[in-house]
Design a protein around this motif. Structure first.
Motif, PDB file in Angstrom:
ATOM      1  N   PRO A   1       0.817  -1.230   0.000  1.00 23.61           N
ATOM      2  CA  PRO A   1       0.000   0.000   0.000  1.00 23.61           C
ATOM      3  C   PRO A   1       0.844   1.271   0.000  1.00 23.61           C
ATOM      4  O   PRO A   1       0.536   2.228  -0.717  1.00 23.61           O
ATOM      5  CB  PRO A   1      -0.812  -0.120   1.282  1.00 23.61           C
ATOM      6  CG  PRO A   1      -0.845  -1.568   1.581  1.00 23.61           C
ATOM      7  CD  PRO A   1       0.389  -2.179   1.014  1.00 23.61           C
ATOM      8  N   ALA A   2       1.935   1.266   0.788  1.00 24.46           N
ATOM      9  CA  ALA A   2       2.766   2.473   0.875  1.00 24.46           C
ATOM     10  C   ALA A   2       3.342   2.821  -0.495  1.00 24.46           C
ATOM     11  O   ALA A   2       3.321   3.986  -0.924  1.00 24.46           O
ATOM     12  CB  ALA A   2       3.881   2.255   1.887  1.00 24.46           C
ATOM     13  N   ASP A   3       3.832   1.774  -1.199  1.00 24.62           N
ATOM     14  CA  ASP A   3       4.410   2.011  -2.520  1.00 24.62           C
ATOM     15  C   ASP A   3       3.370   2.511  -3.494  1.00 24.62           C
ATOM     16  O   ASP A   3       3.647   3.327  -4.370  1.00 24.62           O
ATOM     17  CB  ASP A   3       5.032   0.709  -3.059  1.00 24.62           C
ATOM     18  CG  ASP A   3       6.149   0.195  -2.174  1.00 24.62           C
ATOM     19  OD1 ASP A   3       6.705   1.032  -1.421  1.00 24.62           O
ATOM     20  OD2 ASP A   3       6.437  -1.006  -2.212  1.00 24.62           O
ATOM     21  N   ARG A   4       2.166   1.969  -3.338  1.00 25.24           N
ATOM     22  CA  ARG A   4       1.091   2.397  -4.241  1.00 25.24           C
ATOM     23  C   ARG A   4       0.773   3.875  -4.029  1.00 25.24           C
ATOM     24  O   ARG A   4       0.528   4.605  -4.971  1.00 25.24           O
ATOM     25  CB  ARG A   4      -0.170   1.549  -4.028  1.00 25.24           C
ATOM     26  CG  ARG A   4      -0.002   0.114  -4.500  1.00 25.24           C
ATOM     27  CD  ARG A   4      -1.288  -0.662  -4.320  1.00 25.24           C
ATOM     28  NE  ARG A   4      -2.350  -0.160  -5.174  1.00 25.24           N
ATOM     29  CZ  ARG A   4      -2.555  -0.558  -6.424  1.00 25.24           C
ATOM     30  NH1 ARG A   4      -1.746  -1.451  -6.945  1.00 25.24           N
ATOM     31  NH2 ARG A   4      -3.541  -0.066  -7.132  1.00 25.24           N
ATOM     32  N   ARG A   5       0.795   4.270  -2.731  1.00 24.82           N
ATOM     33  CA  ARG A   5       0.521   5.676  -2.434  1.00 24.82           C
ATOM     34  C   ARG A   5       1.553   6.557  -3.115  1.00 24.82           C
ATOM     35  O   ARG A   5       1.223   7.553  -3.735  1.00 24.82           O
ATOM     36  CB  ARG A   5       0.535   5.903  -0.919  1.00 24.82           C
ATOM     37  CG  ARG A   5      -0.807   6.284  -0.364  1.00 24.82           C
ATOM     38  CD  ARG A   5      -0.718   6.886   1.033  1.00 24.82           C
ATOM     39  NE  ARG A   5       0.390   6.395   1.829  1.00 24.82           N
ATOM     40  CZ  ARG A   5       0.295   5.356   2.672  1.00 24.82           C
ATOM     41  NH1 ARG A   5      -0.844   4.694   2.792  1.00 24.82           N
ATOM     42  NH2 ARG A   5       1.331   4.973   3.386  1.00 24.82           N
ATOM     43  N   VAL A   6       2.809   6.143  -3.006  1.00 24.28           N
ATOM     44  CA  VAL A   6       3.898   6.909  -3.620  1.00 24.28           C
ATOM     45  C   VAL A   6       3.689   7.002  -5.132  1.00 24.28           C
ATOM     46  O   VAL A   6       3.898   8.047  -5.744  1.00 24.28           O
ATOM     47  CB  VAL A   6       5.262   6.253  -3.298  1.00 24.28           C
ATOM     48  CG1 VAL A   6       6.376   6.926  -4.104  1.00 24.28           C
ATOM     49  CG2 VAL A   6       5.548   6.347  -1.806  1.00 24.28           C
ATOM     50  N   ALA A   7       3.255   5.895  -5.724  1.00 21.53           N
ATOM     51  CA  ALA A   7       3.062   5.870  -7.170  1.00 21.53           C
ATOM     52  C   ALA A   7       1.784   6.583  -7.598  1.00 21.53           C
ATOM     53  O   ALA A   7       1.464   6.620  -8.780  1.00 21.53           O
ATOM     54  CB  ALA A   7       3.041   4.425  -7.658  1.00 21.53           C
ATOM     55  N   GLY A   8       1.069   7.107  -6.610  1.00 22.88           N
ATOM     56  CA  GLY A   8      -0.139   7.847  -6.938  1.00 22.88           C
ATOM     57  C   GLY A   8      -1.316   6.963  -7.289  1.00 22.88           C
ATOM     58  O   GLY A   8      -2.216   7.364  -8.020  1.00 22.88           O
ATOM     59  N   LYS A   9      -1.319   5.736  -6.744  1.00 22.27           N
ATOM     60  CA  LYS A   9      -2.436   4.831  -7.008  1.00 22.27           C
ATOM     61  C   LYS A   9      -3.235   4.667  -5.722  1.00 22.27           C
ATOM     62  O   LYS A   9      -2.699   4.883  -4.635  1.00 22.27           O
ATOM     63  CB  LYS A   9      -1.910   3.456  -7.418  1.00 22.27           C
ATOM     64  CG  LYS A   9      -1.113   3.422  -8.691  1.00 22.27           C
ATOM     65  CD  LYS A   9      -0.679   1.997  -8.958  1.00 22.27           C
ATOM     66  CE  LYS A   9       0.319   1.922 -10.077  1.00 22.27           C
ATOM     67  NZ  LYS A   9       0.789   0.552 -10.264  1.00 22.27           N
ATOM     68  N   PRO A  10      -4.491   4.238  -5.847  1.00 24.14           N
ATOM     69  CA  PRO A  10      -5.232   3.940  -4.620  1.00 24.14           C
ATOM     70  C   PRO A  10      -4.555   2.793  -3.879  1.00 24.14           C
ATOM     71  O   PRO A  10      -3.966   1.910  -4.500  1.00 24.14           O
ATOM     72  CB  PRO A  10      -6.614   3.528  -5.122  1.00 24.14           C
ATOM     73  CG  PRO A  10      -6.445   3.217  -6.569  1.00 24.14           C
ATOM     74  CD  PRO A  10      -5.299   4.046  -7.052  1.00 24.14           C
ATOM     75  N   GLU A  11      -4.663   2.829  -2.532  1.00 27.57           N
ATOM     76  CA  GLU A  11      -3.971   1.815  -1.745  1.00 27.57           C
ATOM     77  C   GLU A  11      -4.440   0.422  -2.073  1.00 27.57           C
ATOM     78  O   GLU A  11      -3.674  -0.531  -2.076  1.00 27.57           O
ATOM     79  CB  GLU A  11      -4.206   2.068  -0.247  1.00 27.57           C
ATOM     80  CG  GLU A  11      -3.243   3.072   0.317  1.00 27.57           C
ATOM     81  CD  GLU A  11      -3.335   3.128   1.822  1.00 27.57           C
ATOM     82  OE1 GLU A  11      -3.719   2.111   2.426  1.00 27.57           O
ATOM     83  OE2 GLU A  11      -3.036   4.194   2.381  1.00 27.57           O
ATOM     84  N   GLN A  12      -5.747   0.318  -2.330  1.00 25.23           N
ATOM     85  CA  GLN A  12      -6.291  -0.996  -2.626  1.00 25.23           C
ATOM     86  C   GLN A  12      -5.971  -1.372  -4.064  1.00 25.23           C
ATOM     87  O   GLN A  12      -6.302  -0.646  -4.993  1.00 25.23           O
ATOM     88  CB  GLN A  12      -7.804  -1.006  -2.417  1.00 25.23           C
ATOM     89  CG  GLN A  12      -8.372  -2.394  -2.542  1.00 25.23           C
ATOM     90  CD  GLN A  12      -9.861  -2.426  -2.292  1.00 25.23           C
ATOM     91  OE1 GLN A  12     -10.604  -1.597  -2.814  1.00 25.23           O
ATOM     92  NE2 GLN A  12     -10.303  -3.369  -1.489  1.00 25.23           N
ATOM     93  N   GLY A  13      -5.288  -2.488  -4.223  1.00 31.20           N
ATOM     94  CA  GLY A  13      -4.980  -2.962  -5.559  1.00 31.20           C
ATOM     95  C   GLY A  13      -6.177  -3.686  -6.159  1.00 31.20           C
ATOM     96  O   GLY A  13      -7.055  -4.140  -5.432  1.00 31.20           O
ATOM     97  N   THR A  14      -6.227  -3.759  -7.450  1.00 33.70           N
ATOM     98  CA  THR A  14      -7.340  -4.428  -8.107  1.00 33.70           C
ATOM     99  C   THR A  14      -6.824  -5.564  -8.965  1.00 33.70           C
ATOM    100  O   THR A  14      -5.875  -5.403  -9.730  1.00 33.70           O
ATOM    101  CB  THR A  14      -8.107  -3.435  -9.006  1.00 33.70           C
ATOM    102  OG1 THR A  14      -8.497  -2.338  -8.200  1.00 33.70           O
ATOM    103  CG2 THR A  14      -9.330  -4.086  -9.623  1.00 33.70           C
ATOM    104  N   ILE A  15      -7.457  -6.722  -8.817  1.00 34.15           N
ATOM    105  CA  ILE A  15      -7.197  -7.827  -9.733  1.00 34.15           C
ATOM    106  C   ILE A  15      -8.492  -8.055 -10.499  1.00 34.15           C
ATOM    107  O   ILE A  15      -9.552  -8.181  -9.900  1.00 34.15           O
ATOM    108  CB  ILE A  15      -6.788  -9.103  -8.982  1.00 34.15           C
ATOM    109  CG1 ILE A  15      -5.485  -8.859  -8.220  1.00 34.15           C
ATOM    110  CG2 ILE A  15      -6.623 -10.265  -9.961  1.00 34.15           C
ATOM    111  CD1 ILE A  15      -5.047 -10.026  -7.380  1.00 34.15           C
TER     112      ILE A  15
END
Lengths: 868, 157
Positions: A317-331
């Protein structure tokens, strides 16, 4: 086994799977009373039936779970911990059921641990109950349920997970009773329309229909041979009825793909907890139907891929935040029909494949040489993840990353005539696309003959048929024994079927005449030469006898309409065989595929040197063509030099097999860079042609960039970059010592490896430091990665993002807003120039205008130097 | 049907279908024999082990034909010679054993049966379940399971 117990087991297995899915949904939507009621009802049904069948262990466990869930029903807030506990209980129930199925008795022991834990949690949450939402006390419901269960201890209805009457009674929170009742009725209608049939019965039916199809084919064959027969009409009727019957029976084997997905929500939930990544699983097209047998085969690969996505694909989640994505990943899982195939997509919005790392690993593993890897596109590099034992995961986790994976998935799919592709953008996600045949039992096949024997080739692998004759435009040519065919300006490697099968009785392997079955398997195209092609026929694939099953070239056998047994060629087996013997040819073939996009009309200078084979070099690179008197050529310092326009220029042989002529005119190709020149010694200058062609890259031979079909002949395209250092041993040092204080950094973007390889040396020779990128995305990644570039040279016509889009992106980023961008295009129209101006291109140069490009680069970098 | 009844009555005897391969008489337990037929239209199987003579269609079933001469390491029959096949089933699959000449059905009592002589050719010994002493010659009992199973083993090696 007791009939009642068997029914209970079948029913409960299904219910348990539903509970798994529903519980995960419930955790996400704790306020959805419908879901909770559903789960509650299922668990309660199991509990009730267990009591009836005297299964105390199961009863105690489900009772405890039910008690906890009844608290949720009463409005107690749902915690992840409580759901995990319930899920653990469900797992235990599954284990007990498995034992029960094996031994027909409950295993010894008890489930005190879970029962107590469930009780503890129930008590804890029960101490602070919220206000009851229901007007009806829950105990009443349970009593009602129990009554119903007693009257129907072993439910037989399959498609409706709940008895319709119950749906009304236990959903008191929902005010709209009339609606509910309607729902219940429609459920019951569906329930009454379906019956449970043993799979063996269906399989047997399918076998019988297959036999019928074969008999029908035989009859039709007899009918064809006897023109006037009274059987004709009934035969046709039989034929159409058989076809319908076949279709009908196939339908009974069809199951929605959703059944293979059922376990996934639970798996994803567990993974999500274990890995500490919130994951949303989106499923689309679950109702898409495919053959049961196929479904069984893809179940495990699908689970594996979803696990992979969750573990490797999605970032923390932290990396996703940095990348500007929502914390929740989607499959995202999606399925749809396309032709005779089902396409299943498994996509995530995670970090994407790290092409650089894959390349590194592939080189480290010796799968590809470094220069070969540099010439590959991202797409080609990504294919390495399908190699056995290839894992890019830095650490091995319990979930995946053990290096057994994608190769197995691909092997499984290939086995059933399916295929898998990967598409990934670094930083944005990865998507796997699986192409799966609808059914395996009956396939359409091409009947061919080779060396007197007939063989069936599954139609799905055949792309076209070509008739080869000695004098026709499709004639077979040879390069030192290897037969190739020119097919739409590409070289197709050819193999004789009889040679592959080692049944070649003729000593002379003459492939001059014959039919070429062009096949595509995975990314490989090749031609199989056969003596005759008869017709296509719907064949029923029967497995090979156990003794013959390990011959990779065949995937089965069948009986043809005329009664003869025929072997079915396995396209994957053939492809694998070819990879084993001629991997190089095929890699060249596959590597070339994306390059065809780089095909462009260009002036090429054709010449011969050392061998009769034509060689070519882009005319734009050649400064001058000269024919000189060999007497003027001097030997100095063990090298040949020539006095040329007041300069001493070195001569290099284009091929080590050749010699400088003793007499007559010696043709030379002169290449100049600024004030330095060299001459390439050739035997004969043949022609200058301008035509569109595709270069098949192949960098095994030094000095050869690849081969191409030019003017209908296979031609080697030479690599000037290889010869320059030969001419000037100090080429590199000379480059570095030039007065430019700090050389300008150029980012060269072109999707075609051919142009990257051609332009990069030219620009380097002109004193620039060149970095190449094979796509706009790769270029953006480099730019955003913090590397400093003075100027970007980009191809305009690229797949996905084109040069205009790249320029807009560069402009949009404040850090690179003023970075000069030069566009390259084979086609320069007024509109294109206008569009380029709008997006912020500094200059627009024709792709083959080398001096123009260098001039533009100098201008842009000079401007930069002044500004700085 | 009558066969199994007779089998039941004849406690210590066994019926065999006899066949000659390379001059040697073999006996196949009659309860293993499904058919005796003249093999027609053999489809050869490239890349298969040498004893696989090919595949054929026997009333809608695909039958794997085993060349018994090859299987037993005997020299091949002269080209064009008419052969016969004994249809047997093994693990749900149909096989046809190609033999030179089909014989008759013999009922033999256990008293004439002996274990393999220790000097029997290993290739024959491996597939032999014993030898019957007949008046004029010796009959080798074929063990169908071993015959077909070991073919797999040989192939795997």
């Amino acid at each position: 086994m007791d009939e009642l117990l068997r029914d209970f087991l079948t029913e409960t297995h299904e219910n348990i799977d539903v509970v798994d899915v529903e519980l995960v949904r419930f955790e996400q939507n704790p306020n959805d009373a419908t879901i909770l009621n559903n789960v509650f009802r299922l668990v309660h049904t199991i509990k009730g039936t267990c009591g009836f069948l005297n299964l105390p262990r199961l009863e105690a466990l489900t009772h405890a779970a039910e008690t906890l869930m009844s608290k949720f029903r009463d409005g107690t807030p749902v915690t992840g911990e409580a759901v995990t506990l319930v899920l653990a209980s469900i797992d235990r129930v599954k284990m007990l059921l498995d034992q029960l199925e094996k031994n027909e008795v409950e295993p010894a022991g008890d489930d005190k641990d879970l029962v107590e834990a469930l009780g503890r949690v129930s008590a804890a949450v029960g101490s602070a109950p919220k206000e009851l939402k229901d007007s009806q006390p829950s105990e009443d419901i349970i009593e009602q349920l129990e009554r119903t269960n007693r009257s129907a201890p072993a439910p037989h209805i399959r498609s409706a997970p709940q008895a319709p009457s119950l749906a009304v009674q236990i959903d008191p929170t929902d005010g709209d009773d009339a609606d509910r009742r309607d729902d219940g009725r429609s459920d019951s209608r569906i329930a009454n329309q379906s019956i449970r049939v043993n799979v063996d019965t269906l399989e047997h039916l399918m076998t019988m229909v297959s036999e019928l199809v074969l008999t029908r084919n035989q009859l039709l064959d007899i009918g064809r041979r006897n023109v006037d027969t009274e059987f004709k009409a009934p035969l046709q009727r039989l034929s159409s009825v058989t076809a319908e019957l076949q279709e009908g029976v196939m339908k009974t084997r069809m199951q929605p793909i959703g059944t293979a997905w059922q376990k996934l929500p639970r798996i994803v939930r567990d993974l999500s907890t274990e890995l500490g990544k919130p994951v949303e699983l989106v499923m689309q097209g679950a109702e898409t139907e495919l053959d049961r047998q196929v479904l069984d085969l893809i179940k495990d690969p699908l689970i594996h891929m979803v696990r992979n996505s969750a573990d490797h694909g999605l970032e923390m989640p932290a990396d996703r935040r940095v990348a500007g994505k929502p914390e929740q990943g989607t499959i995202r899982l999606a399925a749809w029909h396309e032709g005779g195939y089902i396409v299943v997509e498994v996509a995530d919005d995670g970090r994407g494949l790290d092409t650089a790392r894959i390349k590194e690993l592939a080189i480290a593993r010796g799968l590809v040489s470094a220069p070969d890897a540099d010439a590959m596109t991202d797409l080609q590099i990504q294919q390495f993840i399908f190699f056995p034992g290839f894992s890019t995961s830095a650490k091995i986790t319990s979930v995946s990353g053990r290096g057994v994976g994608m190769d197995v998935v691909r092997a499984n799919l290939n086995q059933i005539g399916g295929a898998i592709e990967v598409r990934s953008v670094f930083g944005q996600g990865t998507s796997f696309i699986l192409k799966i045949p609808l059914t395996l039992a009956i396939v359409s096949a091409l009947i061919v003959q080779s060396d007197g024997d007939r063989f069936a080739i599954p139609q799905f692998a055949v792309t076209e048929l070509v008739r080869a004759r000695k004098d026709s435009e499709h004639r077979i040519e040879r390069i030192k024994g290897a037969a190739v065919l020119r097919l739409r300006n590409k070289l197709l490697p050819l193999f004789r079927l009889s040679t592959l099968l080692m049944i070649n009785t003729a000593v002379d392997d003459d492939v001059g005449i014959g039919f070429i079955v062009v096949m595509q398997v995975g990314g490989q195209s090749f031609g199989i030469v056969v003596d005759a092609v008869f017709h296509t026929e719907e064949i029923v694939v029967k497995p090979m006898s156990g003794k013959l099953r390990n011959i990779p070239m065949f995937c089965g056998n069948t009986i043809l309409g005329d009664g003869a047994v025929i072997l079915i060629i396995d396209p994957n087996g053939v492809a694998q065989q070819l990879v084993g013997t001629t991997s190089r040819q095929l890699t060249a073939e596959t590597a070339s595929t994306p390059e065809t996009t780089g095909a462009a009309a260009e002036s090429m200078l054709l010449f011969r040197a050392g061998s009769p084979q034509l060689k070519a070099v882009p005319l734009s690179l050649v400064t001058r063509l000269e024919v000189v008197d060999p007497k003027k050529i001097e030997r100095a310092d063990n090298r040949s030099v020539l006095q040329y326009r007041g300069q001493l220029i070195p001569l290099i042989l284009a091929n080590s097999d050749m010699k400088i002529r003793e007499s007559g005119g010696q043709p030379l190709l002169v290449f100049s860079n600024e004030n330095r020149s060299m001459a390439l010694v050739v035997d004969e200058i043949v022609d200058i042609v301008e035509e569109q062609f595709a270069v098949e890259l192949e960098s095994a031979t030094a000095g050869i960039l690849g081969s191409a079909v030019i003017k209908g002949q296979a031609t080697e395209v030479i690599d000037i970059a290889h010869y320059l250092p030969l001419a000037f041993e100090d080429w590199q040092t000379w480059q570095d010592q030039r007065p430019t204080a700090s050389p300008s950094q150029v980012l060269l973007v072109d999707d075609a490896a051919f142009f990257r390889n051609m332009l990069a040396p030219v620009l380097r020779a002109a004193g620039f430091v060149v970095t190449t990128a094979s796509s706009a995305n790769e270029a953006l990644a480099l730019l955003q990665g913090g590397r400093r570039f003075d100027v970007v040279v980009t191809d305009i016509d690229m797949p996905e993002r084109d040069g205009f889009a790249l320029t807009s992106e560069v402009r949009a980023n404040p850090r690179t807003a003023n970075l000069p961008v030069i566009g390259l295009s084979t086609l320069i129209s007024a509109e294109a120039i206008e569009r380029g101006r709008q997006v912020g291109l500094h200059d627009y140069v024709a792709k083959f205008d080398r001096p123009g490009l260098i001039a533009a680069l100098k201008e842009q970098t000079a401007g930069l130097a002044k500004a700085a | 049907m009558s066969v199994s009844e007779e089998n039941g009555q004849q406690e210590n005897g066994q019926e065999y279908v006899t066949a000659t391969v390379g001059g040697q008489l073999f006996g196949i337990p009659i309860n293993r024999v499904q058919d005796v037929f003249a093999p027609d239209r053999l489809t050869r199987v490239p890349l298969a082990p040498p004893e696989i003579a090919g595949l054929l269609n026997l009333r809608g079933r695909i039958v794997t034909a085993i060349d018994m001469r090859r299987r037993l390491g005997l020299e091949a029959l002269a080209a064009g010679s008419q052969r016969m096949a004994v249809g047997v089933e093994c693990r749900g699959e149909s096989y046809g054993l190609l033999i030179d000449v089909i014989g008759e059905v013999l009922k033999l009592s256990d008293s004439s049966r002996e274990d393999n002589p220790i000097n029997l050719d290993p290739e024959i010994a491996h597939v032999s379940a014993g030898v019957h002493r007949l008046d004029n010659e010796l009959l080798v009992i074929l063990d169908v399971e071993r015959l077909l199973e070991s073919a797999v083993r040989v192939e795997a090696a």
